[in-house]
Design a protein around this motif. Structure first.
Motif, mmCIF file in Angstrom:
data_model
loop_
_atom_site.group_PDB
_atom_site.id
_atom_site.type_symbol
_atom_site.label_atom_id
_atom_site.label_comp_id
_atom_site.label_asym_id
_atom_site.label_seq_id
_atom_site.Cartn_x
_atom_site.Cartn_y
_atom_site.Cartn_z
ATOM 1 N N ALA A 21 3.520 6.432 8.673
ATOM 2 C CA ALA A 21 2.717 6.711 7.493
ATOM 3 C C ALA A 21 1.237 6.519 7.778
ATOM 4 C CB ALA A 21 3.165 5.792 6.344
ATOM 5 N N GLU A 22 0.891 5.502 8.544
ATOM 6 C CA GLU A 22 -0.516 5.246 8.871
ATOM 7 C C GLU A 22 -1.111 6.422 9.651
ATOM 8 O OE1 GLU A 22 -2.458 2.931 7.957
ATOM 9 O OE2 GLU A 22 -1.183 1.317 7.199
ATOM 10 N N GLU A 23 -0.331 6.966 10.587
ATOM 11 C CA GLU A 23 -0.816 8.092 11.387
ATOM 12 C C GLU A 23 -1.028 9.333 10.523
ATOM 13 O OE1 GLU A 23 1.183 7.068 15.727
ATOM 14 O OE2 GLU A 23 2.309 8.160 14.226
ATOM 15 N N THR A 72 0.846 -1.193 0.000
ATOM 16 C CA THR A 72 0.000 0.000 0.000
ATOM 17 C C THR A 72 0.885 1.248 0.000
ATOM 18 O OG1 THR A 72 -0.045 0.175 2.411
ATOM 19 C CG2 THR A 72 -1.715 -1.254 1.372
ATOM 20 N N PRO A 73 0.322 2.415 -0.306
ATOM 21 C CA PRO A 73 1.125 3.645 -0.247
ATOM 22 C C PRO A 73 1.813 3.830 1.103
ATOM 23 C CG PRO A 73 -0.945 4.093 -1.355
ATOM 24 C CD PRO A 73 -1.041 2.682 -0.830
ATOM 25 N N LEU A 121 3.462 5.482 -12.326
ATOM 26 C CA LEU A 121 4.382 6.571 -11.985
ATOM 27 C C LEU A 121 3.631 7.771 -11.414
ATOM 28 C CD1 LEU A 121 7.519 7.862 -13.758
ATOM 29 C CD2 LEU A 121 5.667 9.464 -13.307
ATOM 30 N N PRO A 122 2.598 8.293 -12.077
ATOM 31 C CA PRO A 122 1.886 9.419 -11.461
ATOM 32 C C PRO A 122 1.208 9.054 -10.151
ATOM 33 C CG PRO A 122 0.801 8.703 -13.496
ATOM 34 C CD PRO A 122 2.117 8.027 -13.445
ATOM 35 N N VAL A 127 2.477 8.348 -2.713
ATOM 36 C CA VAL A 127 3.573 7.921 -1.841
ATOM 37 C C VAL A 127 4.533 9.067 -1.525
ATOM 38 C CG1 VAL A 127 5.523 6.340 -1.576
ATOM 39 C CG2 VAL A 127 3.424 5.551 -2.699
ATOM 40 N N ILE A 128 4.959 9.811 -2.533
ATOM 41 C CA ILE A 128 5.949 10.863 -2.285
ATOM 42 C C ILE A 128 5.479 11.857 -1.222
ATOM 43 C CG2 ILE A 128 7.154 12.839 -3.311
ATOM 44 C CD1 ILE A 128 7.635 11.196 -5.803
ATOM 45 N N PRO A 129 4.232 12.321 -1.232
ATOM 46 C CA PRO A 129 3.815 13.248 -0.163
ATOM 47 C C PRO A 129 3.914 12.641 1.243
ATOM 48 C CG PRO A 129 2.269 13.329 -1.999
ATOM 49 C CD PRO A 129 3.170 12.159 -2.252
ATOM 50 N N ILE A 130 3.607 11.351 1.371
ATOM 51 C CA ILE A 130 3.729 10.701 2.681
ATOM 52 C C ILE A 130 5.193 10.674 3.115
ATOM 53 C CG2 ILE A 130 3.349 8.587 4.004
ATOM 54 C CD1 ILE A 130 1.066 7.908 2.111
#
Length: 364
Positions: free
Chosen positions: A358-360, A307-308, A337-338, A344-347
């Motif tokens: 990440a979950e929080e 998952t992300p 890719l997008p 993912v990148i923002p997390i």
């Protein structure tokens, strides 16, 4: 974790990033890659790496040449750094210094180089070029990099090596990226690691576990310190992000189930023969099994599959181990890719800043 960088493999070679007959929503053409590069920089990628292939191998029948594709992507992008792979022995460093400086000038300082010492013997022998022993290829690559740096930084550069001689050379215009464009390098052997410590700016690692990555980073960092230098580290990963962990692993299972067995075995024989020629008989793919080789830089082994939130957490672990850049490959470039950039990148960017999992972060 705002300072970790993200790169992607430019799909400038047909067949995608896996040696499998599974359908892939990707394309090797220029128009496709121009649109992909624009999307990549929009969603947070920092670098793009073009492969260097000259003849068909492991199913990659069509190839756009690396310098050509990055120079063509420069005017259609604004901030993405463009890395071209190059093989010493097929190129003269003086010519590469001029080409690289020109692309850097055109792109306003966004050119970089990945120096590939070579594992594919046929790409040398079909052109009548000598195939050097493994450690000699790395000695040549080290001289190649020293010549590049000299031509990019000195007004009149002289060099007398075993492979190259430069008699008062220079390059104008100089690269905008000072003191010179970033130089990347891969390789798992002792020769590769020693070379990286002495001359390269970045050391690319094949896909690996956290423990394996720590070992490489510790050794190469120590070698760089001995040479009075510092070095950064990039890690290859084949990234599969889906809504559930089970879905992501089902995609991986399908990729391997539909592997092109003959192509994978041919690739495995070629790279392991190259690695066996090292002094220590320990090359890049020494510990790779059949499933690893379906992604030809061991990308599955990095474990960025889930998952992300799971993938972001794993990237955080690699960052804590010393990884400065994640080099990603994808199955469906058009979608994956997008999606990675947007989910993912923002997390990842927020993990360190907030000190949360990440979950929080997702639940906030």
């Amino acid at each position: 974790m705002t300072d970790i960088k993200f790169a992607y493999w430019i799909p400038n070679v047909s067949g995608g990033l896996v040696v499998s007959k599974i359908p892939q929503r990707t394309n090797w053409t220029y128009d496709y890659n121009a649109q992909l590069a624009q999307t990549a920089e929009e969603v947070g990628f920092d670098y793009a790496l073009a492969q260097a292939r000259f003849i068909a191998s492991y199913g990659a029948e069509y190839q756009l040449e690396a310098f050509t594709i990055v120079s063509a992507l420069a005017p259609v992008t604004k901030k993405l750094k463009l890395i071209a792979a190059v093989h010493p022995g097929l190129w003269h460093p003086g010519v590469v210094a001029k080409i690289g400086s020109s692309i850097d000038f055109i792109s306003n300082g966004r050119f970089a180089l990945n120096v590939v010492s070579g594992w594919f013997k046929d790409e040398f022998t079909i052109y009548g070029e000598p195939w050097l022993d493994h450690d000699e290829r790395y000695r040549r690559s080290e001289e190649f990099i020293r010549v590049l740096k000299g031509l990019w930084t000195e007004d009149e550069f002289h060099f007398k090596g075993d492979f190259y001689r430069i008699n008062g050379g220079w390059v104008k215009p100089r690269p905008i990226n000072q003191p010179h464009p970033e130089i990347f390098q891969g390789g798992n052997s002792k020769a590769a690691r020693r070379m990286a410590g002495r001359v390269s700016d970045w050391y690319f690692m094949n896909g690996n576990t956290i423990e394996g990555v720590r070992e490489q980073i510790a050794e190469v960092s120590a070698l760089a310190r001995e040479a009075g230098r510092t070095i950064k580290f990039g890690l290859n990963a084949f990234i599969i992000v889906r809504d559930t962990e089970a879905e992501a692993h089902e995609v991986l299972r399908e990729i391997i189930a539909q592997a092109d067995v003959e192509a994978v075995k041919g690739f495995g024989e070629a790279v392991k023969q190259a690695g066996a020629a090292t002094r220590e008989r320990q090359g890049m793919w020494a510990n790779s099994n059949f499933e690893d080789l379906v992604q030809y830089n061991d990308g599955f082994r990095s474990g960025l599959i889930g998952t992300p939130e799971q993938v972001a957490e794993k990237i955080g672990q690699f960052y804590e181990a010393g990884v400065d850049l994640i080099l990603g490959g994808f199955l469906h470039y058009s979608d994956d890719l997008p999606a990675f950039g947007r989910t993912v990148i923002p997390i990842v960017r927020e993990l360190k800043a907030h000190g949360r999992t990440a979950e929080e972060l997702v639940q906030v």
